[in-house]
Design a protein around this motif. Structure first.
Motif, PDB file in Angstrom:
ATOM      1  N   ASN A 144       0.799  -1.219   0.000  1.00 50.75           N
ATOM      2  CA  ASN A 144       0.000   0.000   0.000  1.00 50.75           C
ATOM      3  C   ASN A 144       0.836   1.276   0.000  1.00 50.75           C
ATOM      4  OD1 ASN A 144      -2.761   1.174   0.215  1.00 50.75           O
ATOM      5  ND2 ASN A 144      -2.001   1.959   2.171  1.00 50.75           N
ATOM      6  N   ASP A 145       2.142   1.134   0.056  1.00 50.64           N
ATOM      7  CA  ASP A 145       3.010   2.317   0.147  1.00 50.64           C
ATOM      8  C   ASP A 145       2.914   3.186  -1.099  1.00 50.64           C
ATOM      9  OD1 ASP A 145       5.233   3.928   1.254  1.00 50.64           O
ATOM     10  OD2 ASP A 145       6.322   3.128  -0.466  1.00 50.64           O
ATOM     11  N   ASN A 146       2.818   4.483  -0.881  1.00 50.38           N
ATOM     12  CA  ASN A 146       2.799   5.457  -1.976  1.00 50.38           C
ATOM     13  C   ASN A 146       3.496   6.726  -1.496  1.00 50.38           C
ATOM     14  OD1 ASN A 146       2.291   7.259  -4.029  1.00 50.38           O
ATOM     15  ND2 ASN A 146       0.111   6.836  -4.173  1.00 50.38           N
ATOM     16  N   PRO A 147       4.685   7.032  -2.024  1.00 50.99           N
ATOM     17  CA  PRO A 147       5.439   8.202  -1.558  1.00 50.99           C
ATOM     18  C   PRO A 147       4.874   9.542  -2.002  1.00 50.99           C
ATOM     19  CG  PRO A 147       6.546   7.200  -3.410  1.00 50.99           C
ATOM     20  CD  PRO A 147       5.404   6.283  -3.065  1.00 50.99           C
ATOM     21  N   GLY A 148       3.903   9.520  -2.941  1.00 52.72           N
ATOM     22  CA  GLY A 148       3.375  10.779  -3.460  1.00 52.72           C
ATOM     23  C   GLY A 148       4.270  11.347  -4.558  1.00 52.72           C
ATOM     24  N   VAL A 149       3.940  12.538  -5.066  1.00 50.51           N
ATOM     25  CA  VAL A 149       4.685  13.140  -6.168  1.00 50.51           C
ATOM     26  C   VAL A 149       4.994  14.607  -5.879  1.00 50.51           C
ATOM     27  CG1 VAL A 149       3.783  11.620  -7.965  1.00 50.51           C
ATOM     28  CG2 VAL A 149       2.496  13.665  -7.332  1.00 50.51           C
ATOM     29  N   LEU A 150       5.932  15.153  -6.630  1.00 50.78           N
ATOM     30  CA  LEU A 150       6.250  16.577  -6.556  1.00 50.78           C
ATOM     31  C   LEU A 150       6.919  17.017  -7.846  1.00 50.78           C
ATOM     32  CD1 LEU A 150       9.367  17.180  -4.269  1.00 50.78           C
ATOM     33  CD2 LEU A 150       8.851  15.025  -5.385  1.00 50.78           C
ATOM     34  N   CYS A 151       6.933  18.323  -8.093  1.00 45.25           N
ATOM     35  CA  CYS A 151       7.552  18.885  -9.294  1.00 45.25           C
ATOM     36  C   CYS A 151       9.039  19.114  -9.045  1.00 45.25           C
ATOM     37  CB  CYS A 151       6.886  20.209  -9.657  1.00 45.25           C
ATOM     38  SG  CYS A 151       5.158  20.063 -10.155  1.00 45.25           S
ATOM     39  N   VAL A 152       9.883  18.563  -9.917  1.00 49.83           N
ATOM     40  CA  VAL A 152      11.333  18.742  -9.774  1.00 49.83           C
ATOM     41  C   VAL A 152      11.961  18.970 -11.151  1.00 49.83           C
ATOM     42  CG1 VAL A 152      11.493  17.302  -7.705  1.00 49.83           C
ATOM     43  CG2 VAL A 152      11.780  16.266  -9.949  1.00 49.83           C
ATOM     44  N   THR A 153      13.118  19.607 -11.156  1.00 50.60           N
ATOM     45  CA  THR A 153      13.882  19.772 -12.396  1.00 50.60           C
ATOM     46  C   THR A 153      14.388  18.418 -12.855  1.00 50.60           C
ATOM     47  OG1 THR A 153      14.574  21.973 -11.646  1.00 50.60           O
ATOM     48  CG2 THR A 153      15.837  20.964 -13.436  1.00 50.60           C
ATOM     49  N   ASN A 154      14.411  18.187 -14.152  1.00 53.56           N
ATOM     50  CA  ASN A 154      14.862  16.905 -14.688  1.00 53.56           C
ATOM     51  C   ASN A 154      16.227  16.520 -14.104  1.00 53.56           C
ATOM     52  OD1 ASN A 154      15.527  14.640 -16.159  1.00 53.56           O
ATOM     53  ND2 ASN A 154      15.137  15.561 -18.162  1.00 53.56           N
ATOM     54  N   PRO A 155      16.289  15.404 -13.346  1.00 53.03           N
ATOM     55  CA  PRO A 155      17.542  15.005 -12.711  1.00 53.03           C
ATOM     56  C   PRO A 155      18.458  14.207 -13.640  1.00 53.03           C
ATOM     57  CG  PRO A 155      15.814  13.490 -12.086  1.00 53.03           C
ATOM     58  CD  PRO A 155      15.166  14.538 -12.966  1.00 53.03           C
ATOM     59  N   CYS A 156      18.008  13.939 -14.859  1.00 47.57           N
ATOM     60  CA  CYS A 156      18.770  13.092 -15.780  1.00 47.57           C
ATOM     61  C   CYS A 156      19.662  13.911 -16.712  1.00 47.57           C
ATOM     62  CB  CYS A 156      17.812  12.246 -16.619  1.00 47.57           C
ATOM     63  SG  CYS A 156      16.848  11.062 -15.649  1.00 47.57           S
ATOM     64  N   PRO A 157      20.660  13.263 -17.318  1.00 46.66           N
ATOM     65  CA  PRO A 157      21.522  13.949 -18.289  1.00 46.66           C
ATOM     66  C   PRO A 157      20.702  14.409 -19.491  1.00 46.66           C
ATOM     67  CG  PRO A 157      22.488  11.851 -17.597  1.00 46.66           C
ATOM     68  CD  PRO A 157      21.078  11.865 -17.092  1.00 46.66           C
ATOM     69  N   ARG A 158      21.273  15.284 -20.273  1.00 48.40           N
ATOM     70  CA  ARG A 158      20.605  15.807 -21.467  1.00 48.40           C
ATOM     71  C   ARG A 158      20.204  14.658 -22.399  1.00 48.40           C
ATOM     72  NH1 ARG A 158      23.224  20.261 -25.690  1.00 48.40           N
ATOM     73  NH2 ARG A 158      21.334  20.543 -26.978  1.00 48.40           N
ATOM     74  N   GLU A 159      19.012  14.756 -22.991  1.00 44.24           N
ATOM     75  CA  GLU A 159      18.440  13.778 -23.905  1.00 44.24           C
ATOM     76  C   GLU A 159      17.956  12.509 -23.200  1.00 44.24           C
ATOM     77  OE1 GLU A 159      21.029  13.006 -27.167  1.00 44.24           O
ATOM     78  OE2 GLU A 159      21.037  15.096 -27.859  1.00 44.24           O
ATOM     79  N   TYR A 160      17.866  12.553 -21.869  1.00 44.49           N
ATOM     80  CA  TYR A 160      17.329  11.418 -21.104  1.00 44.49           C
ATOM     81  C   TYR A 160      16.203  11.906 -20.196  1.00 44.49           C
ATOM     82  CZ  TYR A 160      21.027   8.283 -22.637  1.00 44.49           C
ATOM     83  OH  TYR A 160      21.853   7.497 -23.404  1.00 44.49           O
ATOM     84  N   TRP A 161      15.310  10.973 -19.850  1.00 44.77           N
ATOM     85  CA  TRP A 161      14.111  11.299 -19.081  1.00 44.77           C
ATOM     86  C   TRP A 161      13.999  10.345 -17.883  1.00 44.77           C
ATOM     87  CZ3 TRP A 161      11.535  15.623 -20.106  1.00 44.77           C
ATOM     88  CH2 TRP A 161      10.272  15.836 -19.540  1.00 44.77           C
ATOM     89  N   PRO A 162      13.549  10.842 -16.732  1.00 49.07           N
ATOM     90  CA  PRO A 162      13.415   9.982 -15.546  1.00 49.07           C
ATOM     91  C   PRO A 162      12.274   8.977 -15.695  1.00 49.07           C
ATOM     92  CG  PRO A 162      12.527  12.157 -15.110  1.00 49.07           C
ATOM     93  CD  PRO A 162      13.182  12.247 -16.452  1.00 49.07           C
ATOM     94  N   TRP A 163      12.471   7.788 -15.161  1.00 51.43           N
ATOM     95  CA  TRP A 163      11.466   6.735 -15.263  1.00 51.43           C
ATOM     96  C   TRP A 163      11.654   5.724 -14.134  1.00 51.43           C
ATOM     97  CZ3 TRP A 163       6.990   6.091 -17.344  1.00 51.43           C
ATOM     98  CH2 TRP A 163       6.451   4.817 -17.555  1.00 51.43           C
ATOM     99  N   VAL A 164      10.555   5.101 -13.732  1.00 46.42           N
ATOM    100  CA  VAL A 164      10.609   4.010 -12.750  1.00 46.42           C
ATOM    101  C   VAL A 164       9.980   2.797 -13.396  1.00 46.42           C
ATOM    102  CG1 VAL A 164       9.867   3.174 -10.502  1.00 46.42           C
ATOM    103  CG2 VAL A 164      10.489   5.573 -10.779  1.00 46.42           C
TER     104      VAL A 164
END
Length: 287
Positions: free
Chosen positions: A202-222
Motif C-alpha cells: 500500500n506504500d505510496n510516496p506521493g509526487v512533486l515537481c522537480v527539475t529533470n535530474p537526468c543527463p541531457r536527452e534522457y528522461w526519468p522513469w521508474v
C-alpha cells in the motif's frame, strides 16, 4: 466422564483449532505474496477486484488490514479517469487510474510536465532518495531485523508459492551493499506477516515537481521493478496527456486510455502489480 478424559478432549479441541488457524494464516500469506486473496469458503486464492467465487455484481476485496483473507462485496462503479483499488483496512475505493497521481486536487500524469513549471517534471517523491523505505519502516541490517529471520523460516515451512515469497522478500531490500532491508518499526513479527505485506503493497510516496535530474536527452522513469533510471524518450512525453510507456527502453506517449498489450504481460508486471485488461496495475494505491 473422568476428569482426565475431559481434559484430554479439551486439549485435542484447542490443538485442532490452533492448527486450523495456523494453516489458514499460512494459506492467506501464500495468496498475498502472489497478489491474491484467500477465500475461506473455497480454500483457494483468487485475484482481488474480480468476481472469483462471488455472486453476480460482486467482487473479492480485502477483509481487514491484518489478514490476506478476501470477502465478497458489491462491485464499485468508478468515474471516468478512475479505477478501483483495495482499501488496506477492508473493502475497495476509486481513485486516479494507473499512471496518474492526485496532485493539487486533480489526477495528473506522472513523468510529464503536467501542471509543473516549465522545465520541471512530476516525479515520485522517492525518485532521488537513497535507501527509501515506506512509512514506519527503517533501512536496517538484516542481522538487526528480527522479522527477516522469521520470514526465512516462514518460507521454509511454506507448502507452495515459495519462489513468490522469496521474490516478495526482495522488495524489502533498501541497500544491497550493506545487506540492509526495510524493517518494520511497529513490531518484530515476520516480514511475511499479512499486516506487513499489506503495508508494503500500500506504500505510496506521493509526487512533486522537480527539475529533470537526468543527463541531457534522457528522461526519468521508474520501471515495473521499482528501480529509478534515466532513459531515452520521445519529445511528446514531456506534455503527454495519455499514458507514458516504456517501449524497450524508449519512452513514448500513447493516447489510448488503456495500455496496449504489446507493452505489458503477466510476466513483466513486477512486484505489487497484476496484469489486468492489457496493462499492469496496482492493487493497492496508498495515499
Amino acid at each position: 466422564m473422568s476428569k482426565n478424559k475431559s481434559n484430554a478432549i479439551i486439549f485435542l479441541f484447542l490443538y485442532f483449532k490452533a492448527n486450523v488457524v495456523i494453516l489458514q494464516n499460512s494459506q492467506d500469506i501464500e495468496c498475498l505474496v502472489s497478489s491474491e486473496l484467500y477465500h475461506r469458503g473455497t480454500r483457494r486464492c483468487y485475484q482481488p477486484l474480480e468476481k472469483g467465487p462471488c455472486q453476480e455484481r460482486e467482487w473479492l476485496v480485502l477483509e481487514s488490514s491484518i489478514s490476506g483473507v478476501g470477502v465478497c462485496q458489491s462491485k464499485l462503479i468508478c468515474n471516468v479517469g478512475e479505477q478501483a483499488y483495495l482499501n488496506p483496512y477492508g473493502g475497495a475505493y476509486c481513485d486516479c487510474e494507473e499512471g496518474k497521481e492526485s496532485f493539487r486536487g486533480k489526477c495528473e500524469n506522472k513523468f510529464t510536465q503536467s501542471i509543473c513549471n516549465q522545465g520541471e517534471i512530476l516525479l515520485p517523491r522517492n525518485f532521488l532518495k537513497q535507501n527509501y523505505c515506506p512509512q514506519k519502516f527503517s533501512c536496517t541490517s538484516i542481522t538487526n531485523c528480527p522479522g527477516y529471520s522469521k520470514a526465512k523460516n516462514d518460507i521454509g515451512q511454506m507448502r507452495v508459492k515459495k519462489s513468490e515469497a522469496v521474490e516478495f522478500l526482495k522488495s524489502f531490500v533498501c541497500d544491497k551493499k550493506t545487506s540492509s532491508i526495510c524493517c518494520p518499526e511497529y513490531d518484530n513479527n515476520s516480514l511475511l506477516s499479512a499486516k506487513t505485506i499489506i503495508r508494503v503493497m500500500n506504500d505510496n510516496p506521493g509526487v512533486l515537481c522537480v527539475t529533470n535530474p537526468c543527463p541531457r536527452e534522457y528522461w526519468p522513469w521508474v520501471g515495473e521493478d521499482g528501480v529509478s533510471k534515466c532513459v531515452q524518450y520521445d519529445e511528446n512525453v514531456k506534455t503527454c496527456t495519455g499514458n507514458v510507456l516504456d517501449d524497450n527502453g524508449y519512452l513514448i506517449c500513447k493516447k489510448e486510455s488503456k495500455f496496449d498489450i504489446k507493452f505489458a504481460s503477466k510476466s513483466n508486471c513486477g512486484r505489487r502489480r497484476v496484469f489486468k485488461n492489457g496493462r499492469c496495475v496496482r492493487l493497492f494505491r496508498g495515499k
